[in-house]
Write a protein that holds these residues in place. Structure first.
Motif, PDB file in Angstrom:
ATOM      1  N   SER A  96       0.862  -1.586  -0.262  1.00  0.00           N
ATOM      2  CA  SER A  96      -0.323  -0.392   0.594  1.00  0.00           C
ATOM      3  C   SER A  96       0.723   1.786  -0.178  1.00  0.00           C
ATOM      4  O   SER A  96       1.972   1.441   0.213  1.00  0.00           O
ATOM      5  CB  SER A  96      -0.581   0.006   1.772  1.00  0.00           C
ATOM      6  N   GLU A  97       0.728   2.686  -0.253  1.00  0.00           N
ATOM      7  CA  GLU A  97       0.869   3.938  -0.471  1.00  0.00           C
ATOM      8  C   GLU A  97       1.395   3.538   1.297  1.00  0.00           C
ATOM      9  O   GLU A  97       3.154   4.934   1.178  1.00  0.00           O
ATOM     10  CB  GLU A  97       0.069   4.800  -0.692  1.00  0.00           C
ATOM     11  N   ASP A  98       0.891   3.018   1.959  1.00  0.00           N
ATOM     12  CA  ASP A  98       1.440   3.754   3.716  1.00  0.00           C
ATOM     13  C   ASP A  98       2.201   3.086   3.779  1.00  0.00           C
ATOM     14  O   ASP A  98       3.008   3.281   4.125  1.00  0.00           O
ATOM     15  CB  ASP A  98      -0.510   4.047   4.651  1.00  0.00           C
ATOM     16  N   GLU A  99       2.309   2.000   3.073  1.00  0.00           N
ATOM     17  CA  GLU A  99       3.483   1.077   3.543  1.00  0.00           C
ATOM     18  C   GLU A  99       5.119   1.320   2.626  1.00  0.00           C
ATOM     19  O   GLU A  99       5.832   1.478   3.412  1.00  0.00           O
ATOM     20  CB  GLU A  99       3.247  -0.718   3.604  1.00  0.00           C
ATOM     21  N   LYS A 101       5.389   5.117   2.041  1.00  0.00           N
ATOM     22  CA  LYS A 101       5.426   6.148   2.832  1.00  0.00           C
ATOM     23  C   LYS A 101       6.485   5.548   4.262  1.00  0.00           C
ATOM     24  O   LYS A 101       7.309   6.200   4.514  1.00  0.00           O
ATOM     25  CB  LYS A 101       4.979   6.508   3.207  1.00  0.00           C
ATOM     26  N   GLU A 102       6.317   4.396   4.758  1.00  0.00           N
ATOM     27  CA  GLU A 102       6.861   3.796   5.362  1.00  0.00           C
ATOM     28  C   GLU A 102       8.712   3.395   5.779  1.00  0.00           C
ATOM     29  O   GLU A 102       9.463   3.604   6.605  1.00  0.00           O
ATOM     30  CB  GLU A 102       5.680   2.522   6.580  1.00  0.00           C
TER      31      GLU A 102
END
Length: 111
Positions: A96-99, A101-102
């Motif tokens: 995912s995009e959030d992962e 970004k992490e």
């Protein structure tokens, strides 16, 4: 250039050519379970060292692993190592995009 600036530049130059030295001396991770000392040294174990050598020696690698073995942190340290050289680009892909970004946040934390 001051003596300290020259020493710092020499250290960065050495790190560029020696990934294991870079990770062993400057690698660190976040231990969110330890609020007193959240920044911990990244102490690799044998299989992580072997994976580092394989990744650096071969263009394509497949790593079969379980969760929570530190390989995401290892990948971030390898990415940070590449960023020590001017003109390098790193792409972070995840489910995912959030992962993704992490992963980028972790690389910034390392640097």
């Amino acid at each position: 250039m001051s003596e300290i600036s020259e020493l710092r530049q020499n250290e960065v130059d050495f790190c560029r050519g020696h990934i294991n030295y870079f990770i062993d001396n400057y690698g660190h991770i976040e231990d969110k379970d330890n609020p007193v000392d959240i920044v911990q040294p990244f102490t690799r174990w044998k299989e992580q060292r072997e994976a580092t050598d394989s990744i650096m020696a071969h263009r394509l690698n497949i790593l079969l692993k379980a969760r929570q073995l530190g390989f995401s942190w290892l990948a971030c340290h390898i990415a940070a190592h590449f960023l020590l050289s001017p003109g390098q680009t790193i792409i972070c892909l995840s489910r995912s995009e959030d992962e993704a970004k992490e992963l980028i946040r972790r690389i910034c934390f390392i640097l």
